[in-house]
Design a protein around this motif. Structure first.
Motif, PDB file in Angstrom:
ATOM      1  N   VAL A  99      30.481 -68.299  22.509  1.00  0.00           N
ATOM      2  CA  VAL A  99      31.112 -67.574  21.402  1.00  0.00           C
ATOM      3  C   VAL A  99      31.481 -66.164  21.844  1.00  0.00           C
ATOM      4  O   VAL A  99      32.542 -65.636  21.467  1.00  0.00           O
ATOM      5  CB  VAL A  99      30.197 -67.565  20.155  1.00  0.00           C
ATOM      6  N   TYR A 100      30.654 -65.535  22.672  1.00  0.00           N
ATOM      7  CA  TYR A 100      30.983 -64.215  23.193  1.00  0.00           C
ATOM      8  C   TYR A 100      32.248 -64.271  24.054  1.00  0.00           C
ATOM      9  O   TYR A 100      33.092 -63.373  23.986  1.00  0.00           O
ATOM     10  CB  TYR A 100      29.813 -63.648  23.997  1.00  0.00           C
ATOM     11  N   ARG A 101      32.383 -65.327  24.847  1.00  0.00           N
ATOM     12  CA  ARG A 101      33.612 -65.493  25.633  1.00  0.00           C
ATOM     13  C   ARG A 101      34.815 -65.669  24.727  1.00  0.00           C
ATOM     14  O   ARG A 101      35.902 -65.134  25.006  1.00  0.00           O
ATOM     15  CB  ARG A 101      33.486 -66.688  26.574  1.00  0.00           C
ATOM     16  N   MET A 102      34.663 -66.392  23.621  1.00  0.00           N
ATOM     17  CA  MET A 102      35.765 -66.521  22.662  1.00  0.00           C
ATOM     18  C   MET A 102      36.096 -65.158  22.035  1.00  0.00           C
ATOM     19  O   MET A 102      37.267 -64.847  21.807  1.00  0.00           O
ATOM     20  CB  MET A 102      35.412 -67.536  21.569  1.00  0.00           C
ATOM     21  N   TYR A 103      35.082 -64.367  21.781  1.00  0.00           N
ATOM     22  CA  TYR A 103      35.285 -63.024  21.252  1.00  0.00           C
ATOM     23  C   TYR A 103      36.103 -62.183  22.240  1.00  0.00           C
ATOM     24  O   TYR A 103      37.030 -61.483  21.853  1.00  0.00           O
ATOM     25  CB  TYR A 103      33.929 -62.377  20.969  1.00  0.00           C
ATOM     26  N   ARG A 104      35.774 -62.284  23.503  1.00  0.00           N
ATOM     27  CA  ARG A 104      36.516 -61.538  24.528  1.00  0.00           C
ATOM     28  C   ARG A 104      37.958 -62.025  24.642  1.00  0.00           C
ATOM     29  O   ARG A 104      38.867 -61.222  24.845  1.00  0.00           O
ATOM     30  CB  ARG A 104      35.817 -61.641  25.879  1.00  0.00           C
ATOM     31  N   GLU A 105      38.166 -63.332  24.504  1.00  0.00           N
ATOM     32  CA  GLU A 105      39.517 -63.871  24.566  1.00  0.00           C
ATOM     33  C   GLU A 105      40.381 -63.426  23.394  1.00  0.00           C
ATOM     34  O   GLU A 105      41.598 -63.316  23.517  1.00  0.00           O
ATOM     35  CB  GLU A 105      39.480 -65.405  24.590  1.00  0.00           C
ATOM     36  N   ARG A 106      39.740 -63.155  22.265  1.00  0.00           N
ATOM     37  CA  ARG A 106      40.481 -62.710  21.076  1.00  0.00           C
ATOM     38  C   ARG A 106      40.753 -61.222  21.090  1.00  0.00           C
ATOM     39  O   ARG A 106      41.317 -60.684  20.152  1.00  0.00           O
ATOM     40  CB  ARG A 106      39.711 -63.070  19.806  1.00  0.00           C
ATOM     41  N   GLY A 107      40.310 -60.540  22.127  1.00  0.00           N
ATOM     42  CA  GLY A 107      40.610 -59.128  22.252  1.00  0.00           C
ATOM     43  C   GLY A 107      39.464 -58.210  21.946  1.00  0.00           C
ATOM     44  O   GLY A 107      39.656 -56.999  21.825  1.00  0.00           O
ATOM     45  N   GLY A 108      38.259 -58.727  21.830  1.00  0.00           N
ATOM     46  CA  GLY A 108      37.100 -57.889  21.580  1.00  0.00           C
ATOM     47  C   GLY A 108      36.671 -57.154  22.840  1.00  0.00           C
ATOM     48  O   GLY A 108      36.964 -57.564  23.947  1.00  0.00           O
ATOM     49  N   GLU A 109      35.994 -56.039  22.651  1.00  0.00           N
ATOM     50  CA  GLU A 109      35.555 -55.250  23.802  1.00  0.00           C
ATOM     51  C   GLU A 109      34.067 -55.294  23.969  1.00  0.00           C
ATOM     52  O   GLU A 109      33.308 -55.302  23.094  1.00  0.00           O
ATOM     53  CB  GLU A 109      36.000 -53.797  23.611  1.00  0.00           C
TER      54      GLU A 109
END
Length: 109
Positions: A99-109
């Motif tokens: 889920v953290y990787r998905m967060y990063r893919e969506r533009g999260g920092e």
């Protein structure tokens, strides 16, 4: 896949009423937020709430399983139910990473 696996393991973990209703409500509400995160692909808030909920359920699952684990009288069904709850708990760090990787893919920092 994360939602489906944790839903199935939570259902199997709740088969025998060993764990309290707070275990059920906590896990299913986090899975509902996960469905929201799937539907709202543009929302960083949804994925952050899902990740935070997963991290919190790791802690609450440890507490629930350690407090409500019976010291005797385990039949096969209870053993299976608790095993699935423990297996769900063991998979949650991997789910948090994904889920953290998905967060990063969506533009999260």
């Amino acid at each position: 896949a994360i939602i489906l696996v944790h839903w199935l393991l939570t259902v199997w973990g709740c088969m025998n009423y060993i764990l309290p209703p707070s275990y059920v409500w906590g896990n299913f509400s986090v899975l509902a937020v996960g469905i929201w995160a799937i539907v709202q692909r543009d929302s960083l808030d949804a994925i952050v709430m899902f990740l935070t909920g997963l991290l919190l359920t790791v802690l609450t699952d440890i507490i629930h399983i350690s407090i409500f684990y019976p010291s005797h009288g385990l039949n096969d069904t209870k053993r299976f139910s608790l095993g699935m709850a423990i297996f769900s708990l063991l998979l949650k760090p991997l789910s948090c990473y994904l889920v953290y990787r998905m967060y990063r893919e969506r533009g999260g920092e």
